[in-house]
Each structure stands twice: as C-alpha cells, then as structure tokens.
Design an enzyme around this catalytic site. Structure first.
Site, PDB file in Angstrom:
ATOM      1  CG  MET A 129     -15.510  -0.024  11.078  1.00 32.12           C
ATOM      2  SD  MET A 129     -14.533  -0.924  12.293  1.00 32.12           S
ATOM      3  CE  MET A 129     -14.590   0.170  13.689  1.00 32.12           C
TER       4      MET A 129
ATOM      5  CB  CYS B 137     -22.009   9.575  11.698  1.00 32.83           C
ATOM      6  SG  CYS B 137     -20.841   9.677  10.342  1.00 32.83           S
TER       7      CYS B 137
ATOM      8  CD  GLN C  34     -17.138  13.967   9.717  1.00 30.78           C
ATOM      9  OE1 GLN C  34     -17.617  14.958   9.165  1.00 30.78           O
ATOM     10  NE2 GLN C  34     -17.381  12.743   9.297  1.00 30.78           N
TER      11      GLN C  34
ATOM     12  CD  GLU D 148     -19.374  12.741   6.362  1.00 32.31           C
ATOM     13  OE1 GLU D 148     -19.463  11.903   5.433  1.00 32.31           O
ATOM     14  OE2 GLU D 148     -19.615  12.459   7.544  1.00 32.31           O
TER      15      GLU D 148
ATOM     16  NE  ARG E  87     -12.420  10.141   8.063  1.00 33.49           N
ATOM     17  CZ  ARG E  87     -13.720   9.843   8.138  1.00 33.49           C
ATOM     18  NH1 ARG E  87     -14.335   9.778   9.312  1.00 33.49           N
ATOM     19  NH2 ARG E  87     -14.407   9.608   7.044  1.00 33.49           N
TER      20      ARG E  87
ATOM     21  CG  HIS F 188     -17.999  11.846  13.776  1.00 29.49           C
ATOM     22  ND1 HIS F 188     -16.876  11.054  13.724  1.00 29.49           N
ATOM     23  CD2 HIS F 188     -18.733  11.505  12.669  1.00 29.49           C
ATOM     24  CE1 HIS F 188     -16.929  10.265  12.658  1.00 29.49           C
ATOM     25  NE2 HIS F 188     -18.052  10.528  12.009  1.00 29.49           N
TER      26      HIS F 188
ATOM     27  CG  ASN G 198     -17.978   7.731  14.835  1.00 27.58           C
ATOM     28  OD1 ASN G 198     -17.364   7.846  15.897  1.00 27.58           O
ATOM     29  ND2 ASN G 198     -17.581   6.924  13.876  1.00 27.58           N
ATOM     30  CB  THR G 199     -20.019   3.256  15.315  1.00 28.79           C
ATOM     31  OG1 THR G 199     -19.509   3.020  16.630  1.00 28.79           O
ATOM     32  CG2 THR G 199     -18.892   3.559  14.356  1.00 28.79           C
TER      33      THR G 199
HETATM   34  N1  NAP Z   1     -18.781   4.111  10.323  1.00 20.76           N
HETATM   35  C1  NAP Z   1     -19.658   5.058  10.668  1.00 20.76           C
HETATM   36  O1  NAP Z   1     -19.457   5.802  11.659  1.00 20.76           O
HETATM   37  C2  NAP Z   1     -20.922   5.251   9.890  1.00 20.76           C
HETATM   38  C3  NAP Z   1     -21.853   6.130  10.402  1.00 20.76           C
HETATM   39  C4  NAP Z   1     -23.051   6.321   9.707  1.00 20.76           C
HETATM   40  C5  NAP Z   1     -23.287   5.638   8.545  1.00 20.76           C
HETATM   41  N2  NAP Z   1     -22.351   4.780   8.056  1.00 20.76           N
HETATM   42  C6  NAP Z   1     -22.681   4.065   6.809  1.00 20.76           C
HETATM   43  O2  NAP Z   1     -22.858   2.685   7.129  1.00 20.76           O
HETATM   44  C7  NAP Z   1     -22.411   1.882   6.025  1.00 20.76           C
HETATM   45  C8  NAP Z   1     -21.365   0.899   6.501  1.00 20.76           C
HETATM   46  O3  NAP Z   1     -20.245   1.598   7.021  1.00 20.76           O
HETATM   47  P1  NAP Z   1     -19.067   0.855   7.797  1.00 20.76           P
HETATM   48  O4  NAP Z   1     -18.270   1.951   8.400  1.00 20.76           O
HETATM   49  O5  NAP Z   1     -19.594  -0.248   8.643  1.00 20.76           O
HETATM   50  O6  NAP Z   1     -18.250   0.186   6.557  1.00 20.76           O
HETATM   51  P2  NAP Z   1     -17.279  -1.093   6.550  1.00 20.76           P
HETATM   52  O7  NAP Z   1     -16.594  -1.255   7.846  1.00 20.76           O
HETATM   53  O8  NAP Z   1     -16.450  -0.933   5.323  1.00 20.76           O
HETATM   54  O9  NAP Z   1     -18.274  -2.358   6.346  1.00 20.76           O
HETATM   55  C9  NAP Z   1     -18.938  -2.594   5.139  1.00 20.76           C
HETATM   56  C10 NAP Z   1     -19.815  -3.825   5.253  1.00 20.76           C
HETATM   57  O10 NAP Z   1     -20.493  -4.020   4.000  1.00 20.76           O
HETATM   58  C11 NAP Z   1     -20.113  -5.291   3.460  1.00 20.76           C
HETATM   59  N3  NAP Z   1     -19.930  -5.173   1.999  1.00 20.76           N
HETATM   60  C12 NAP Z   1     -18.988  -4.452   1.353  1.00 20.76           C
HETATM   61  N4  NAP Z   1     -19.131  -4.608  -0.007  1.00 20.76           N
HETATM   62  C13 NAP Z   1     -20.179  -5.437  -0.171  1.00 20.76           C
HETATM   63  C14 NAP Z   1     -20.816  -6.004  -1.307  1.00 20.76           C
HETATM   64  N5  NAP Z   1     -20.395  -5.727  -2.554  1.00 20.76           N
HETATM   65  N6  NAP Z   1     -21.876  -6.842  -1.125  1.00 20.76           N
HETATM   66  C15 NAP Z   1     -22.312  -7.119   0.126  1.00 20.76           C
HETATM   67  N7  NAP Z   1     -21.757  -6.629   1.249  1.00 20.76           N
HETATM   68  C16 NAP Z   1     -20.704  -5.798   1.100  1.00 20.76           C
HETATM   69  C17 NAP Z   1     -18.810  -5.673   4.137  1.00 20.76           C
HETATM   70  O11 NAP Z   1     -18.675  -7.081   4.099  1.00 20.76           O
HETATM   71  P3  NAP Z   1     -17.217  -7.828   4.098  1.00 20.76           P
HETATM   72  O12 NAP Z   1     -16.709  -7.771   5.501  1.00 20.76           O
HETATM   73  O13 NAP Z   1     -17.565  -9.196   3.667  1.00 20.76           O
HETATM   74  O14 NAP Z   1     -16.353  -7.059   3.142  1.00 20.76           O
HETATM   75  C18 NAP Z   1     -19.061  -5.117   5.537  1.00 20.76           C
HETATM   76  O15 NAP Z   1     -19.900  -5.996   6.252  1.00 20.76           O
HETATM   77  C19 NAP Z   1     -21.929   2.860   4.947  1.00 20.76           C
HETATM   78  O16 NAP Z   1     -22.994   3.116   4.054  1.00 20.76           O
HETATM   79  C20 NAP Z   1     -21.579   4.095   5.750  1.00 20.76           C
HETATM   80  O17 NAP Z   1     -21.652   5.260   4.968  1.00 20.76           O
HETATM   81  C21 NAP Z   1     -21.171   4.563   8.697  1.00 20.76           C
END
Ligand code: NAP
Length: 353
Positions: A15, A149, A176, A202, A235, A242, A327-328
């Site tokens: 995401m 976030c 959120q 969180e 949530r 958020h 948030n993103t």
């Molecule tokens: N969403 C938000 O609003 C937000 C805000 C602030 C911070 N964050 C932080 O940003 C990070 C990503 O969040 P997200 O929401 O984008 O999560 P997500 O949608 O679950 O995406 C996770 C990403 O990491 C990759 N990944 C997962 N397991 C892996 C592994 N073992 N080795 C290498 N790559 C791996 C996934 O690849 P595949 O597609 O190949 O599985 C995907 O590209 C997290 O640490 C989260 O806490 C998120």
C-alpha cells in the site's frame, strides 16, 4: 543541471510502496530505478507482480522494472523503505552498511538514539544525529525515519502550539483508516458494521514517538520532551484518512484566538525552502461544525496538509480539536519523500550526481 537521484523502493508492491511509485512518477528530483518486494513477487516485472490498488493507472515507467530481493546492491543512489517492521531492521541496516541512504517508513529504527525521527516542519534540527551514524556506517550510508502515520498528524498539529505555549499533556483518540493496515489488512467481516478498539503497538508508538519528536537535540543526543502523551487507537471502516480527537493542556493560559492563529499561521523550513512536496499550508483550520471528514479533507494540499476542526475550549484539559491526515501520503510515502527533499536541500545527500 544534475540528473535525478535514482531511487529504489523496498516493499514497492504494498500500500505504501504503491504510493511511493505514484508520488515519484513526475517528481523533479527522483526517478525510480529499482523495486524490491517479497519472494512472492521477485523475478516478475513490477507490472505483473503488483496489483495496482490506487486510483489512476500504474505509471508506465515502472511496469517493466524487475522486482528484486530487498538486499544490496540495487541500482540506485538511495532507498525508500516500506517494508514490514519485522524484516525492516535487518534489511534497512544492511543497505545503510552498504553505503545507501535509507529513508524509512517502518518502525524498526524510529526510536534508536542515533536515528532522526523526522518531520521536516517540526524537528529538522534532529538531522544532527546523522553525525553519529558516520562511525557506524563507514561507507556513507545512513538511516532517517518518519513517524507512525497517526503520530505525524498529532505532532504536526501540536508543533506550533508547543512552540508558542508549551504542551504539557495531550490525549489523542484515533479513528484509523483501513489502508493503514496494508493489504489485505483487516478482514471485511471484522470491520463492516464495526469498529475495532485495538491496533497492535499503535498506542505505544504514538506515546513514545511524540516525546522523541519534541525532544531537545543538544550535544549529539535527544532529550525526550517532558510531555505526557496518552493515545487510544481504533480501526474504522474508512478507506484512507486517519482522524484523531485531541485534547491538550498548555503550560500557560492561552485564548482560543491565540490557539487558532498559531495553527493557521504555521509555516516552517519546508515552506521557506520551497520543497517540492511541501504544502503551502501545513495546517488548515476549518470552522464548519462537521469538519474535518476523511472523504472531504484527506486530499488537502495533495494529501500533505492536515486539517484541524472542532477547535474548542475543553472542560477537562485546556483545548480540544479533531485532526485528520492522509495516512499513506502525509502519514507515510509523502512524509518520506519530503524527508528526502529536505536531505537534499540541507546537503545530506551528495549533490554532485
Ligand atoms: N499503510 C500505512 O498507512 C502506513 C503508514 C505508515 C507506515 N507504514 C509502514 O510501512 C510499511 C509497509 O506498510 P504497507 O501498508 O505498505 O504494507 P503492505 O501493503 O502489507 O506491503 C508490504 C510490502 O512489503 C513486502 N514484503 C512483505 N514481506 C516481505 C518479505 N519477507 N521480504 C521482502 N518484502 C516483503 C510486500 O511484498 P509482496 O507484495 O511481494 O508481498 C509489500 O511490497 C510497514 O512497516 C508499515 O508499518 C504504513
């Protein structure tokens, strides 16, 4: 004119990773030259590995990039990381050790004593911590993180208030969005017709990160701010955006007009420097009784402006308000990109590409 910085995105299919791809598509200072994700995606072209979940088309420039393992070397000058927290520590550390600047979204390094937890409008002085990383990463790499976030919008709203009046205590109750949980996130049967009063880790992140962000940087270290922060997180069934209902206690008596003026007049270094992703107005205050709302206000300032509403005196603490942010964007990819723009402007990234 210098060429653009070549960037790699770790977690590029997620995401936040997709937001990076979207926000960097027409960026004047960066071009995406490498993408990395899990072994589910590795070896495929990005266009095949990634199911695009944002509005608009996947930018054509990234479609054919091969998805690689998140390990150095990657063909880029710096990496943006949106890896899950569990794997980010080892992976981001290995990139920094290999000489790459790492601009991270994940929680892995946020509270490390030598790592800036940066919001450019709030605590750019904390970049002084990078000096301490020089001895650790001898090849010139380093790590800069952006906050959680929800922490970002709370800290950004509190920043002008703390500078002017001193925030002694704050209580934040968040609502959120679903995209904050990544994809696929929360099961639909758990969130339809429902609110979940628990988001793992969180509340602790908001409480600890806020005191670091407002900590004083001196003699190479940060003294955590003596500010009481209490958070409860929920949530809710919203796609993006958020919200938090916030109460604040100040160190001195303040009028409502002073609080409002302080929020609306807030400008900081990113605005002075004219950074590409910096919103002209970091905080918008709305006076309608039913704002902010995620659907109506999350895209303010291209997702980089936070919106404050319901500003009123409080009967328990001093004042209360509701704050909303995307948030993103402001809470994740946009925050990291703004951090990188500040690193360029302040010469923490080599400018002789
Ligand atoms: N969403 C938000 O609003 C937000 C805000 C602030 C911070 N964050 C932080 O940003 C990070 C990503 O969040 P997200 O929401 O984008 O999560 P997500 O949608 O679950 O995406 C996770 C990403 O990491 C990759 N990944 C997962 N397991 C892996 C592994 N073992 N080795 C290498 N790559 C791996 C996934 O690849 P595949 O597609 O190949 O599985 C995907 O590209 C997290 O640490 C989260 O806490 C998120």
């Amino acid at each position: 004119m210098s060429r653009k910085y070549r960037v790699g995105i770790l977690g590029a299919t997620g995401m936040v990773g997709q937001r990076f791809i979207q926000l960097l598509a027409d960026h004047p200072q960066f071009e995406v030259t490498a993408v990395a994700a899990s072994d589910r995606s590795q070896g495929k072209a990005y266009g095949e590995a990634c199911t695009w979940r944002l509005s608009g088309e996947m930018p054509s420039a990234v479609r054919s990039l091969p998805v690689q393992p998140p390990a150095p070397p990657l063909d880029c000058d710096l990496v943006f990381s949106s890896l899950p927290g569990e794997i980010a520590r080892e992976t981001e550390g290995s990139f920094a050790a290999a000489g790459y600047p790492v601009i991270s979204n994940s929680s892995a390094f946020r509270m490390d004593e030598d790592v800036p937890l940066l919001i450019p409008e709030v605590n750019h002085q904390h970049l002084g911590l990078l000096e301490r990383q020089r001895s650790k990463y001898s090849r010139g790499g380093f790590i800069v993180t952006n906050p959680n976030c929800s922490t970002i919008m709370l800290a950004l709203a509190l920043a002008p208030l703390h500078a002017s009046f001193g925030v002694e205590a704050t209580v934040a109750t968040t609502l959120q969005a679903l995209s904050g949980a990544g994809y696929p996130g929360v099961a639909s049967l758990d969130i339809l017709d429902n609110v979940l009063p628990y988001i793992g880790g969180e509340e602790e992140k908001i409480e600890s990160e806020t005191t670091k962000i407002f900590g004083r940087f001196a003699e190479g270290r940060i003294d955590l701010a003596p500010m009481a922060v209490s958070a409860q997180c929920h949530r809710v069934n919203v796609m993006d955006g958020h919200m938090a209902a916030v109460r604040v206690k100040f160190a001195r008596a303040v009028t409502l007009d002073e609080v409002r003026d302080s929020l609306t007049s807030f400008r900081s270094l990113p605005q002075e420097l004219g950074l590409y992703s910096a919103p002209a107005t970091p905080i918008v205050v709305r006076d309608e009784p039913d704002r902010p709302q995620p659907k109506l206000d999350r895209d303010a300032g291209n997702g980089m402006t936070i919106t404050v509403g319901r500003l009123n005196p409080d009967t328990v603490l001093d004042y209360r308000f509701v704050v909303l942010s995307h948030n993103t964007i402001r809470g994740a990819a946009g925050a990291a990109i703004l951090n990188a723009e500040l690193l360029i402007a302040l010469r923490h990234l080599p400018d002789s590409l």
